[in-house]
Design an enzyme around this catalytic site. Structure first.
Site, mmCIF file in Angstrom:
data_model
loop_
_atom_site.group_PDB
_atom_site.id
_atom_site.type_symbol
_atom_site.label_atom_id
_atom_site.label_comp_id
_atom_site.label_asym_id
_atom_site.label_seq_id
_atom_site.Cartn_x
_atom_site.Cartn_y
_atom_site.Cartn_z
ATOM 1 C CE LYS A 41 0.700 2.091 7.087
ATOM 2 N NZ LYS A 41 -0.063 2.961 7.988
ATOM 3 C CE1 TYR A 265 -5.049 -2.138 -26.854
ATOM 4 C CE2 TYR A 265 -3.588 -1.762 -24.993
ATOM 5 C CZ TYR A 265 -4.221 -2.635 -25.859
ATOM 6 O OH TYR A 265 -4.035 -3.972 -25.724
HETATM 7 C C1 PLP Z 1 0.664 4.090 8.325
HETATM 8 C C2 PLP Z 1 0.645 4.538 9.737
HETATM 9 C C3 PLP Z 1 1.752 5.195 10.295
HETATM 10 C C4 PLP Z 1 2.953 5.629 9.473
HETATM 11 O O1 PLP Z 1 2.647 6.818 8.809
HETATM 12 P P1 PLP Z 1 3.762 7.556 7.908
HETATM 13 O O2 PLP Z 1 3.089 8.797 7.457
HETATM 14 O O3 PLP Z 1 4.065 6.628 6.788
HETATM 15 O O4 PLP Z 1 4.920 7.785 8.796
HETATM 16 C C5 PLP Z 1 1.720 5.478 11.647
HETATM 17 N N1 PLP Z 1 0.647 5.158 12.400
HETATM 18 C C6 PLP Z 1 -0.442 4.540 11.897
HETATM 19 C C7 PLP Z 1 -1.584 4.225 12.795
HETATM 20 C C8 PLP Z 1 -0.486 4.228 10.553
HETATM 21 O O5 PLP Z 1 -1.580 3.648 10.048
#
Ligand code: PLP
Length: 373
Positions: A41, A265
Site C-alpha cells: 500500500k 526563514y
Molecule cells: C499496513 C498493514 C499491514 C502491514 O503492517 P506492517 O507493520 O507494515 O507490517 C498489515 N495488515 C494491515 C491490515 C495493514 O493495514
C-alpha cells in the site's frame, strides 16, 4: 520531462537485492509453512509498488499482495501482477464493478458494508475483517455468536474466501502489550474455529511484528520489515534485514557566512563562528520533514553535516565547516549510509517523534525512484 538519469536534483535509490534479502531473512525466522502476503500500500511505503511487487513475484514467486484502496489495486493489476490482490480498506460501492473487472478481493469492513456489497448485486471476492480489539474496522469478535452468524450468512450470499484481523501492539515489547496481542490472537482463533466448516482459503492475523514476535504460522501480511525498517524503534530486527531505500541530493551552492549572522526563514539559526554553509535542493515539498529544522543532519563524504535554520519548501542549508574538500555537485545522503556513518528513516523518525513508516511514505511523488539490483 528530462529522462536522462544523470540529471539529479533529489532522488531515491531502491536496492532490489536488499528487498529480496529482507524477504529471505524474514522468512528464515518463521516456520517454513508460513506464507507471505506483501503489503504494498501507499506505493509500497514510498518504494514504488509496481517495481517492488513485480520483483517479489518474479524472483520469489510471491502471489499474495495487499493494498489500501481500489486505485492502488488497479495499478498493481495493470502492472502485470496476476496473484491475489486484497484491498484492505474501504471501496465505494459504486466502484465494485472495478473490483470484479480486475479480479480483486475486497475487505468487508462491517455487517452494514457486507449488506451493501450484497445489495450491489456484484459478486466480488471478499474477506471479512474481524475486530479483535483495535476498534478500527471489522466485525466485533466479542459478540461471538453474532459474529459467526454474520460470517456464515455472507459466505452463503457472497464469494467469501477469507477472514483476517489486525494486531495493534504486536511491535511493543511491554508485558501488557504482549498479553493484549495474545488476547487478540485468542479471540481471532475462537472465531476461526467456529467457521472451520467454511474452509476459507485465507486466514491471517500477523503484520511484520506479529510474524517476528507472535508467529503462529499461516500468512503474514508483511509490510515495514520487507523495506528494512522497524515497526517500533525499540525492536531488534534479524541481523540481515537492512533498509532498502536511500534518498540523495546534491550540493547546489557553498558559501562562507561570518560569525553572528542568521540562516534561513525565521532567523532561528545564528552562526557562532565563521561557517561554511551548503545549500541543498531538497525541501519539505519533497517530503523532507520540516520538523528536522536545526535538528537533523545529512551525510557528505561520510561525515555528518547538521541542518542549520528552517527547512524551506524546496531547499535546506547544512553546515559543512568541518568537512574538507566539498564542492558544488557533490552527492549528499539524506537517508542512507556512507563510510560507516548512516542515517535511516527510523533514525530520522525518532528525532521528530514519528515512525519510519511516515518518513518513507512521505517522500513526494516529485522525487524520482531509481532501481538497482
Ligand atoms: C499496513 C498493514 C499491514 C502491514 O503492517 P506492517 O507493520 O507494515 O507490517 C498489515 N495488515 C494491515 C491490515 C495493514 O493495514
Amino acid at each position: 520531462m528530462y529522462s536522462d538519469s544523470n540529471i539529479k536534483r533529489s532522488w531515491v535509490e531502491v536496492n532490489l537485492r536488499k528487498l529480496i534479502e529482507n524477504l529471505d531473512a524474514y522468512k528464515a525466522e518463521l516456520n517454513n509453512k508460513t506464507q507471505i502476503m506483501a503489503v504494498v500500500k501507499a506505493d509500497a511505503y514510498g518504494h514504488g509498488a509496481q517495481v517492488i511487487s513485480n520483483t517479489l513475484a518474479n524472483l520469489r514467486g510471491l502471489n499474495l499482495f495487499a493494498v489500501s484502496n481500489i486505485e492502488e489495486a488497479i495499478e498493481l493489476r495493470m502492472s502485470g501482477i496476476t496473484g491475489e490482490i486484497l484491498i484492505l480498506g474501504y471501496t465505494p460501492i459504486v466502484l465494485l464493478n472495478e473490483v470484479e473487472k480486475y479480479n480483486l478481493t475486497q475487505t468487508l469492513l462491517s455487517e452494514e458494508y457486507a449488506e451493501m456489497v450484497y445489495g450491489s448485486g456484484i459478486n466480488v471476492k471478499c474477506q471479512f475483517a474481524i475486530d479483535t480489539g483495535m476498534n478500527r474496522i471489522g466485525l466485533d469478535s466479542s459478540n461471538i455468536d453474532k459474529c459467526i452468524k454474520i460470517i456464515k450468512k455472507y459466505s452463503d450470499l457472497l464469494y467469501l474466501n477469507g477472514v483476517f484481523t489486525h494486531l495493534c501492539v504486536a511491535d511493543e515489547p511491554k508485558i501488557q502489550s504482549c498479553e493484549f496481542t495474545r488476547l487478540q490472537i485468542q479471540r481471532f482463533n475462537t472465531v476461526v474455529d467456529k467457521i472451520s466448516d467454511l474452509n476459507l482459503k485465507y486466514i491471517h492475523y500477523m503484520n511484520s511484528a506479529g510474524g517476528l514476535f507472535h508467529s503462529g504460522g499461516g500468512i503474514v501480511r508483511l509490510g515495514i520489515v520487507l523495506y528494512g525498517l522497524k515497526p517500533d524503534y525499540k525492536n531488534v530486527l534479524p541481523k540481515k534485514i537492512q533498509p532498502v531505500l536511500a534518498w540523495k541530493t546534491v550540493i547546489a551552492m557553498i558559501k562562507t557566512v561570518e560569525e553572528g549572522n542568521t540562516v534561513g526563514y525565521g532567523r532561528i539559526y545564528q552562526t557562532t563562528k565563521r561557517t561554511r554553509i551548503a545549500t541543498l535542493p531538497t525541501g519539505y515539498a519533497d517530503g523532507y520533514r520540516r520538523e528536522l529544522s536545526n535538528v537533523g543532519y545529512v551525510l557528505i563524504k561520510g561525515k555528518r553535516a547538521n541542518i542549520v535554520g528552517r527547512i524551506c519548501m524546496d531547499q535546506m542549508m547544512v553546515d559543512v565547516t568541518d568537512i574538507e574538500g566539498v564542492s558544488v555537485g557533490d552527492e549528499v545522503i539524506l537517508i542512507g549510509e556512507d563510510s560507516g556513518e548512516h542515517i535511516t528513516a527510523d533514525d530520522m523518525a525518532r528525532m521528530i517523534g514519528t515512525i519510519g513508516y511516515e518518513i518513507v511514505c512521505g517522500i513526494s511523488k516529485r522525487v524520482p525512484r531509481k532501481y538497482s539490483d
